[in-house]
Structure formats: C-alpha cells, structure tokens
Scaffold this motif. Sequence first.
Motif, short mmCIF file in Angstrom:
data_model
loop_
_atom_site.label_atom_id
_atom_site.label_comp_id
_atom_site.label_asym_id
_atom_site.label_seq_id
_atom_site.Cartn_x
_atom_site.Cartn_y
_atom_site.Cartn_z
N GLY A 1 -14.80 2.57 0.53
CA GLY A 1 -13.66 3.39 1.42
C GLY A 1 -13.02 2.54 2.01
N PHE A 2 -13.60 1.41 2.97
CA PHE A 2 -12.61 0.63 3.64
C PHE A 2 -11.79 -0.22 2.80
CE2 PHE A 2 -12.57 -3.93 5.25
CZ PHE A 2 -11.41 -3.63 6.31
N SER A 3 -12.18 -0.54 1.50
CA SER A 3 -11.40 -1.38 0.74
C SER A 3 -10.09 -0.35 0.15
CB SER A 3 -12.13 -1.61 -0.69
OG SER A 3 -12.46 -0.75 -1.57
N LEU A 4 -10.16 0.82 0.24
CA LEU A 4 -8.97 1.76 -0.26
C LEU A 4 -8.00 1.84 0.87
CD1 LEU A 4 -10.93 4.49 -2.19
CD2 LEU A 4 -9.93 2.39 -3.15
N MET A 5 -8.05 1.24 2.09
CA MET A 5 -7.29 1.57 3.29
C MET A 5 -5.75 0.85 2.85
SD MET A 5 -8.42 3.61 5.27
CE MET A 5 -9.29 4.39 4.02
N ILE A 6 -5.71 -0.29 2.24
CA ILE A 6 -4.68 -0.98 2.06
C ILE A 6 -3.92 -0.11 1.00
CG2 ILE A 6 -3.76 -3.11 0.81
CD1 ILE A 6 -4.49 -4.00 3.36
N PRO A 7 -4.42 0.20 0.08
CA PRO A 7 -3.54 0.99 -0.90
C PRO A 7 -2.98 2.26 -0.23
CG PRO A 7 -5.55 0.19 -2.17
CD PRO A 7 -5.66 0.03 -0.71
N ILE A 8 -3.81 3.05 0.48
CA ILE A 8 -3.40 3.89 1.14
C ILE A 8 -2.19 3.79 2.15
CG2 ILE A 8 -4.11 5.92 2.94
CD1 ILE A 8 -6.90 5.84 1.86
N GLY A 9 -2.49 2.57 2.73
CA GLY A 9 -1.29 2.56 3.63
C GLY A 9 0.01 2.06 2.97
N VAL A 10 -0.12 1.53 1.84
CA VAL A 10 0.97 1.18 0.78
C VAL A 10 1.62 2.41 0.49
CG1 VAL A 10 1.58 0.44 -1.52
CG2 VAL A 10 0.12 -0.93 -0.06
N LEU B 1 2.31 -5.24 3.52
CA LEU B 1 2.29 -5.41 1.78
C LEU B 1 3.67 -4.59 1.32
CD1 LEU B 1 1.80 -6.81 -0.48
CD2 LEU B 1 -0.09 -5.05 -1.02
N ALA B 2 3.55 -3.65 1.53
CA ALA B 2 4.54 -2.55 0.87
C ALA B 2 6.18 -2.85 1.52
CB ALA B 2 4.24 -1.05 1.22
N SER B 3 6.28 -2.94 2.83
CA SER B 3 7.46 -3.39 3.56
C SER B 3 7.93 -4.78 2.81
CB SER B 3 7.32 -3.32 5.04
OG SER B 3 6.42 -4.44 5.56
#
Length: 295
Positions: free
Chosen positions: A194-203, A138-140
């Motif tokens: 906690g799992f739902s926060l993994m995308i924001p952390i990856g960003v 997403l971020a890229s």
Amino acid sequence: MTLALALSCLAIVVVSLLGGLLPLIATLTHTRLQLYLSFAAGTMLGAAFFHMMPEAVALGSAGTLRWAAAGLTALFLLERFFSFHQHEAPDATDSCGHPHDHEPGRDSNHGRFESPTLNWAAAVIGLAVHSLIGGVALASAVVADFETKGAFGAASWGVLLATIVHKPADALTVISLMLRARTTPAMAHLVNFGFSLMIPIGVALFLIGVLLLDAPRSGIVTASALAFSAGTFLCIALSDLLPELHFHSHDRTKLSVAFLLGLGLMFLSSFGESEHAHSANDHDTHDHAIQAEGS
C-alpha cells in the motif's frame, strides 16, 4: 506524457517492493547501508539543485524558488512530529563484521538521542504523506519538461532516478519497524505494498489538479509544485541522509565518495539542459513576436 508517468510509477512501485524484501534477499551490513544512503543523499541534492530548481525557474520565475523554502519547512515539520525516517540494517555491523560505532549517548538513528520505540503506524503515515509529495515532485517535473521541451527531459530523469534510489530505504523502514513491533511478515509486506502506491497516487492527484486549471494557471502551479518538491528533496538530503557522513567515525572516505558519485551523476545528467530550455524559450518568444507582427 501519460505513458512516461505510468512507466515511471511502475518502476517506483517495483523498487519499493524490492526494498521491503531486501532483508530476505541480501545481507545488509551497516557499512553497505550507509554507502547506499550516502549515494542517495548525493542524488537527491543533485536532483534539487541541477534539475528541479532550474526547471522551476525556467517554467516560472526566480520568485518561484520561494516555494522551495516552503517545501523544506513543510517536510521538516512532518519529520519533526512523525519521526518516520529510521534507516538501520537489521544486523548493524561494519564491513569487518564488528558492531558499528556511534558517539556515546546516541542511538543508531543518525545520532539522535535514544527515544522510545517508534510507533510503526505513525511512521507509515508520515512516510505516506512524504511519498505523496514525491509523486507531486515526479509529476511536476514530467509536466514541466513536456511544457518546455515536449519530451521526457533531464529534470524528469533526475527526479525519477533520485526517487528510485531513495524509495527502497523508505520501504525498508516500514518493514523493519513493523517487524520490530512483532507484526507478522505478511501484514508488513501488505502495508508496504500500500505504501508503494503512494507515489502513483500523488502523481494522479497532481494531474487531476492541473487538468482542473486553465493553461496559464497550470504552468504557474507546475513551476511552484516543482520548486516546493525541490525543497523537500533538500530537506531529505540535509536532515536525514547527509548526517550519515557526520555521525559515523568509520568509513568517512567511502561515504564521502559515495555521496560525490551521486551528486556527480546528477550534475553530469544536467549538461545541455539549460541550453535546451533557453533555446525553447527563445523559440516561443520568437513565435509570439511573429504572431504579434502578423496581427
């Protein structure tokens, strides 16, 4: 760009939490789940082919697509050892209320041979890493759009939509496996949060990495990360979702139509994207030529 990414992450967290609540708020028959997964396969395949890979080439070069092979291989190996994708409705019945059919000797996990109960902790770890990669995707895509077009473009929308469509299925996997392991519902939903926060952390991790690089290198890294992420989308669609069309003898027409709808949605949203990117590149080339003449 930061606001766009923040809103995108918020939307993904919300749908992930809703995915964990699906068994409580809706009747998940086998056929309904398969239709949803087939549509998700189409969106992820379309996002990779019509948005992510062309954008990676526009920002980098044709050679950037080598990273797509690396992404596909990396996620394949991750799934191979963690076996974290398991999509099945708690009450697996077809649209007529009858138990769904599988080929003899195969279980409900996309036709794979039955194995011992999947350890939910290993599945969560695998899905967490998978989601971190999704955050990078997403971020890229967003960074690439802002670098080439100065706005939240079609590539960003494509990746965001594909992620939103697929994320509830992963959350459902987390909840289902934990409940089958006799984990309390409260603990299951806490882990899913906690799992739902993994995308924001990856960003966040991707943005931090880009900020630590100088401008020329950041463009190369963004293009490579986008191609790598496209490979992971291809792996999910080809190895995890599309087999739904092959290992079920019922509802073939419905599943195929759902897949084509997802693919068609991504295709239609890509119209005008290549022309826009081409015009932007031509404009940049023209500006550089003027600066060279002036010097």
